[in-house]
Design a protein around this motif. Structure first.
Motif, PDB file in Angstrom:
ATOM      1  N   GLU A 152       0.843  -1.208   0.000  1.00 23.05           N
ATOM      2  CA  GLU A 152       0.000   0.000   0.000  1.00 23.05           C
ATOM      3  C   GLU A 152       0.873   1.251   0.000  1.00 23.05           C
ATOM      4  O   GLU A 152       1.494   1.573   1.020  1.00 23.05           O
ATOM      5  CB  GLU A 152      -0.867   0.048   1.269  1.00 23.05           C
ATOM      6  N   TYR A 154       2.236   4.838   0.532  1.00 25.66           N
ATOM      7  CA  TYR A 154       1.908   5.905   1.486  1.00 25.66           C
ATOM      8  C   TYR A 154       2.117   7.237   0.767  1.00 25.66           C
ATOM      9  O   TYR A 154       3.238   7.564   0.371  1.00 25.66           O
ATOM     10  CB  TYR A 154       2.827   5.793   2.713  1.00 25.66           C
ATOM     11  N   PRO A 156       1.481  11.066   1.351  1.00 21.99           N
ATOM     12  CA  PRO A 156       1.032  12.145   2.263  1.00 21.99           C
ATOM     13  C   PRO A 156       0.730  13.443   1.509  1.00 21.99           C
ATOM     14  O   PRO A 156       1.306  14.494   1.812  1.00 21.99           O
ATOM     15  CB  PRO A 156       2.231  12.291   3.203  1.00 21.99           C
ATOM     16  N   HIS A 172       3.440   7.856  -7.269  1.00 22.79           N
ATOM     17  CA  HIS A 172       4.192   7.253  -6.165  1.00 22.79           C
ATOM     18  C   HIS A 172       5.259   6.337  -6.764  1.00 22.79           C
ATOM     19  O   HIS A 172       5.071   5.800  -7.866  1.00 22.79           O
ATOM     20  CB  HIS A 172       3.238   6.447  -5.272  1.00 22.79           C
ATOM     21  N   THR A 329       7.711   7.972  -0.842  1.00 22.54           N
ATOM     22  CA  THR A 329       7.470   8.209   0.583  1.00 22.54           C
ATOM     23  C   THR A 329       7.125   6.941   1.362  1.00 22.54           C
ATOM     24  O   THR A 329       6.609   7.025   2.481  1.00 22.54           O
ATOM     25  CB  THR A 329       6.359   9.269   0.744  1.00 22.54           C
ATOM     26  N   TYR A 331       5.635   3.037   2.394  1.00 22.32           N
ATOM     27  CA  TYR A 331       4.430   2.187   2.343  1.00 22.32           C
ATOM     28  C   TYR A 331       3.745   2.113   3.704  1.00 22.32           C
ATOM     29  O   TYR A 331       4.360   2.332   4.742  1.00 22.32           O
ATOM     30  CB  TYR A 331       4.829   0.774   1.890  1.00 22.32           C
ATOM     31  N   SER A 332       2.455   1.761   3.657  1.00 21.22           N
ATOM     32  CA  SER A 332       1.709   1.441   4.873  1.00 21.22           C
ATOM     33  C   SER A 332       1.347  -0.033   4.771  1.00 21.22           C
ATOM     34  O   SER A 332       1.406  -0.610   3.685  1.00 21.22           O
ATOM     35  CB  SER A 332       0.420   2.250   4.949  1.00 21.22           C
ATOM     36  N   ASN A 347      -0.734   3.356  12.032  1.00 23.55           N
ATOM     37  CA  ASN A 347       0.457   4.116  11.625  1.00 23.55           C
ATOM     38  C   ASN A 347       1.696   3.228  11.541  1.00 23.55           C
ATOM     39  O   ASN A 347       2.755   3.563  12.067  1.00 23.55           O
ATOM     40  CB  ASN A 347       0.751   5.256  12.610  1.00 23.55           C
ATOM     41  N   ASN A 348       1.564   2.095  10.919  1.00 25.94           N
ATOM     42  CA  ASN A 348       2.672   1.146  10.751  1.00 25.94           C
ATOM     43  C   ASN A 348       3.195   0.596  12.083  1.00 25.94           C
ATOM     44  O   ASN A 348       4.343   0.172  12.165  1.00 25.94           O
ATOM     45  CB  ASN A 348       3.831   1.778   9.952  1.00 25.94           C
ATOM     46  N   ARG A 424       8.296   6.222  10.493  1.00 24.38           N
ATOM     47  CA  ARG A 424       7.148   5.326  10.315  1.00 24.38           C
ATOM     48  C   ARG A 424       7.559   3.865  10.463  1.00 24.38           C
ATOM     49  O   ARG A 424       6.742   2.987  10.566  1.00 24.38           O
ATOM     50  CB  ARG A 424       6.481   5.566   8.958  1.00 24.38           C
TER      51      ARG A 424
END
Ligand code: NAP
Length: 536
Positions: A152, A154, A156, A172, A329, A331-332, A347-348, A424
């Motif tokens: 996924e 991330y 922002p 991304h 930036t 991943y989550s 938040n990871n 993160r």
């Protein structure tokens, strides 16, 4: 009794999971969303939602001896740092060699994993899958989740003022495939992780100019280390790990920062971070300084604001005519097929005992594999985790009570918060050798240095001073591999074979060892014996 195990994902963690289940006499069924093995490492021309995605040029930043599965050494003619296609070749030969493919259900998505009504007695799970629109439900005795944490993106976007006005392309790094689409463009890359560094370099050969924006900078290390050995081979040894525990952190930081600055001064290249070397994982970015010194790449601070066509940075500088912005930036991760009561991600952050076991289950029949962030390879870590998890499933290893597991989780979180700068990843960060030792002790496969020293000093020397390769964890205990000794003693040959593709002419005239060298070697030996005693 646990017999049937569901494995979710047939990537770098799912493949050893199938093999370990077979080794332990369990019956694995692996569900794989796509039509192939390899997970993240399978390059595809387009990024597909819900799947990890890599760029064409991606070359792994952990070396072959350190990332190998422990009883199947990567062949000597493979390069030390493999291109993604070669990583896939290795995975294919591993799957073929151990006959793993028949256990994989391809094009099958796991929709849910829920506890059976009598879970507190049986520990069984209900697994619902979907294949070509057809739903099926199965009961399994245990589950290994091997879905990875780079799926996924991330993004922002909200934290970048004016981005909505920007008329250029926004993407991304997950979507980035090759530099072709950016030829002669002016591109801004946001984020200096390994993706940001790699893609910036990849782009820099095609674009007009690439601006690399980093809010915190980074220490940069090279794949090529002392005497040309791979970085992780020289860095991750048992000896060095002990030394790192003995020497004060401020001295270690000074030493490493001095070393990386002697390659290129991070201040003069705009990359110097405000954190110390060991407070955050460095970037493996061999070509980044080349791009900077050649003017193809310009390092910039954080973005202050976007206009329709320009980017204004925190230092007030403005770059006009920007065609594209790439957010590298990170991943989550989340596990939509699992209820929050089983595993909660925020938040990871996630709470797992030994980074594997959810602490609140009535029966320990579910394990999360590869859910951590080492400076080192994930594959051998995942392999050790499944070796432990399968033995927990079988009742051969008992997990401690819930409060003991939670105390351990909290202690590790606090240690990480103390050691690393906030990020993160912080909850997932582990130190490679320490974690390999921890999880292998848990599974009963950590090499016993004293017994090795007494029985086989030559091997003990290589295990202690040489790279802490995954094969070390096949020397003793459950899953012992008879080929391990030979594979460890020949690892340096395999490393060199891949680079020494020409015999230099003066090779036969070896210079006799100087007295100083012999003296140094004796000192090493003394340190070796002393360190073994400290270690024990
Ligand atoms: P990552 O390591 O999470 O890095 C993300 C970067 O984005 C960080 O530098 C972070 O900056 C920055 N960032 C995040 N939010 C930001 C914001 N709001 N504003 C500005 N910057 C922001 O992600 P990744 O580089 O995609 O790497 C993912 C994983 O894949 C890592 O484990 C990496 O080692 C691995 N990887 C390996 C290779 C390889 O083997 N060759 C290549 C690529 C990636 P801060 O540092 O300031 O937080």
């Amino acid at each position: 009794m646990v017999k049937k195990v569901a494995i979710i994902g047939a990537g770098s963690c799912g493949l050893p999971a199938i093999k370990c289940c077979l080794d332990e006499g369990l019956e694995p069924t692996c569900f794989e969303k796509s039509d192939d093995i390899g997970g993240l490492w399978k390059f595809q021309d387009d990024a597909i939602e819900g799947k990890a995605s890599i760029y064409k040029s991606l070359t792994i930043n952990t070396s072959k001896e350190m990332m190998t599965f422990s009883d199947f050494p990567i062949p000597e003619d493979y390069p030390n740092y493999m291109h993604n296609s070669q990583v896939m070749d290795y995975f294919r030969s591993y799957a073929k060699h151990f006959g793993l493919l028949p256990y994989i259900c391809f094009k099958t998505t796991v929709l849910s994993v829920t506890k059976q009504p009598d879970f507190s007695i049986t520990g069984q799970w209900n697994v619902v899958t979907e294949t070509s629109g057809i739903k099926e439900s199965f009961v399994f005795d245990a589950v290994l989740v091997c879905t990875g944490h780079h799926v996924e993106p991330y993004l922002p976007l909200a934290s970048f003022p004016g981005l909505k006005k920007f008329k250029g392309k926004i993407l991304h790094s997950w979507e980035y495939k090759h530099p072709g689409n950016f030829r002669d463009k002016r591109v801004v890359m946001i984020g200096l992780g390994n993706s940001g560094a790699d893609i910036t370099v990849d782009l820099s050969h095609a674009v007009k100019k690439v601006f690399l924006s980093t809010r915190s900078g980074s220490w940069i290390i090279s794949r090529v280390s002392c005497n040309g050995y791979p970085m992780d081979v020289t860095y991750f040894t048992r000896f060095r790990t002990i030394v790192r525990h003995i020497i004060p952190m401020c001295l270690l930081n000074m030493w490493e920062e001095n070393k990386v600055n002697s390659r290129f001064d991070h201040t003069n290249y705009g990359l110097k971070p405000s954190h110390r070397f060991f407070s955050k994982y460095p970037i493996v970015g061999d070509d980044l300084p080349n791009g900077i010194i050649s003017g193809r790449i310009a390092v910039k601070p954080d973005v202050k604001e976007f206009t329709e066509t320009a980017v204004i940075f925190e230092d007030g500088t403005k770059e006009e005519n920007i065609d594209a912005v790439i957010f590298a930036t990170g991943y989550s991760f989340s596990f939509p097929f699992l209820e929050e009561s089983i595993i909660k991600t925020k938040n990871n952050h996630v709470s797992l005992y030994k980074y594997v076991f959810p602490p609140f289950l009535e029966k320990p029949t579910l394990a999360m594999i590869g859910l951590l962030q080492p400076l080192g390879a994930i594959m051998p870590i995942a392999e050790l985790q499944v070796r432990g998890a399968t033995r927990v499933f079988k009742g051969l290893i008992k997990l401690p009570p819930e409060d003991v597991m939670m105390a351990d989780i909290i202690r590790k979180k606090k240690e990480n918060e103390k050691r690393y700068v906030p990020s993160r990843h912080i909850a997932l960060q582990v130190q490679y050798v320490n974690y390999m030792d921890e999880i292998s002790s848990f599974s009963g496969v950590k090499p016993n240095m004293l017994s090795l020293l007494l029985k086989d000093p030559k091997l003990a020397w290589e295990v202690f001073f040489g790279p802490c390769t995954p094969i070390q964890f096949r020397l003793m205990g459950p899953g012992k591999w008879n080929g391990a000794r030979e594979a460890i003693l020949s690892q340096r040959k395999r490393i060199i074979k891949a680079t020494k593709t020409r015999d230099p002419p003066n090779d036969s005239k070896e210079t006799p060892p100087a007295l100083g060298f012999l003296f140094l070697k004796s000192l090493w030996f003394l340190a070796f014996v002393m360190a073994i005693f400290v270690y024990l």
